[in-house]
Enzyme design. Sequence first.
Site, PDB file in Angstrom:
ATOM      1  N   GLU A 137     -25.888 -38.033 -11.983  1.00  0.00           N
ATOM      2  CA  GLU A 137     -25.670 -39.494 -12.031  1.00  0.00           C
ATOM      3  C   GLU A 137     -25.347 -40.066 -10.655  1.00  0.00           C
ATOM      4  O   GLU A 137     -25.329 -41.286 -10.487  1.00  0.00           O
ATOM      5  CB  GLU A 137     -24.565 -39.837 -13.040  1.00  0.00           C
ATOM      6  CG  GLU A 137     -23.131 -39.643 -12.565  1.00  0.00           C
ATOM      7  CD  GLU A 137     -22.657 -38.198 -12.619  1.00  0.00           C
ATOM      8  OE1 GLU A 137     -23.495 -37.278 -12.674  1.00  0.00           O
ATOM      9  OE2 GLU A 137     -21.426 -37.984 -12.588  1.00  0.00           O
ATOM     10  N   HIS A 173     -23.751 -33.228 -10.189  1.00  0.00           N
ATOM     11  CA  HIS A 173     -23.726 -34.579 -10.762  1.00  0.00           C
ATOM     12  C   HIS A 173     -25.045 -35.325 -10.592  1.00  0.00           C
ATOM     13  O   HIS A 173     -25.238 -35.997  -9.575  1.00  0.00           O
ATOM     14  CB  HIS A 173     -22.610 -35.390 -10.094  1.00  0.00           C
ATOM     15  CG  HIS A 173     -21.243 -34.963 -10.483  1.00  0.00           C
ATOM     16  ND1 HIS A 173     -20.489 -35.646 -11.406  1.00  0.00           N
ATOM     17  CD2 HIS A 173     -20.499 -33.907 -10.088  1.00  0.00           C
ATOM     18  CE1 HIS A 173     -19.314 -35.042 -11.565  1.00  0.00           C
ATOM     19  NE2 HIS A 173     -19.296 -33.979 -10.769  1.00  0.00           N
ATOM     20  N   CYS A 229     -20.206 -31.642 -15.227  1.00  0.00           N
ATOM     21  CA  CYS A 229     -18.970 -31.184 -14.586  1.00  0.00           C
ATOM     22  C   CYS A 229     -17.846 -31.039 -15.622  1.00  0.00           C
ATOM     23  O   CYS A 229     -17.870 -30.122 -16.422  1.00  0.00           O
ATOM     24  CB  CYS A 229     -18.607 -32.134 -13.443  1.00  0.00           C
ATOM     25  SG  CYS A 229     -17.432 -31.434 -12.277  1.00  0.00           S
TER      26      CYS A 229
END
Lengths: 100, 231
Positions: free
Chosen positions: B196, B194, B85
């Site tokens: 994560e 994302h 991002c």
Amino acid sequence: MPTIVVEVMPKAVLLDPQGKAVAGALHRLGRSRFTDVRLGKRFEIAFEGDADEATLAEVRELAETMLSNSVIEDVVSVHFVGSGSQTDGALVAGTPVEAS
Amino acid sequence: MRIGVVTFPGSLDDRDAQRAVRLAGATPVALWHGEHDLRGVDAIVLPGGFSYGDYLRAGAIASLSPIMAEVIAAANRGVPVLGICNGFQMLAEAHLLDGGLIRNDHGTFICRDQKLRVENTSTAWTNGYAPGTEITIPLKNGEGGFVADAETIARLEGEGQVAFRYLGVNPNGSINDIAGVTNARGNVVGLMPHPEHAIEEGFGPDTDAAMRSGTDGLTIFTSAIAALAAV
């Protein structure tokens, strides 16, 4: 204090969502004869020393490398403003625009 | 295996990235934007957030911060670097990746679980996926529209440098539904969604099996560990 103005616009070929949103608002206000809006940035950079061509060239270089991203933006103008400068008036870089 | 995660003023997902690194099996190392020290890490993650308030352009000021000089040098040596991002925006601004990111075409911030196809499974961060794998990971951004000139797009497509592509919905107007790209060498990867946030059951996207059970993002991090182990 002498000042250099740098104007940066999103590339003409790219969508400008901010400008599109403003144009949409104008339309909703009934100002539909204003058909398009594009929204850019104006930097006013004050500096010490002489308002000379060397300073302008330095800012022009900064405009191309830091103040804009050539992938998505064009530098449309780099010029002196304010009183006391020896070369008051527009010195245009990049895409030609009307001198102010 | 030590994987560094750089914290910038305005980083939001640095701790999530550290956690992902740990759950993948490596040691997370916190790095600071204002230093020139990579602390000997084997790979680097530039996390999501709004570095320096995203003033000037998203990721632009961060791309000029002290540690980025070291990140750029490391990337050019072949060290695996992942930008998520805001980190992707930094990598584009630093010219480690082609193209640029502009405001979403609909003008609004978007937050959703996003389906992607992994288009290139030979990079340092995607080698654990089978070719053509479809994954679902969260996406949340306001400036995720990937753009580049036609020549660059043709080269990215032709050379297999499109790493991830949006499936189903194009959430931001990205050209050719491009969600992430890699450099020619395959060690630098950037993506807008994302990974994560999809690494542990109970905290990821919903799946057909159960709510919040999606862990499709973990393979990004285990891929880097595998790439480093193979060197």
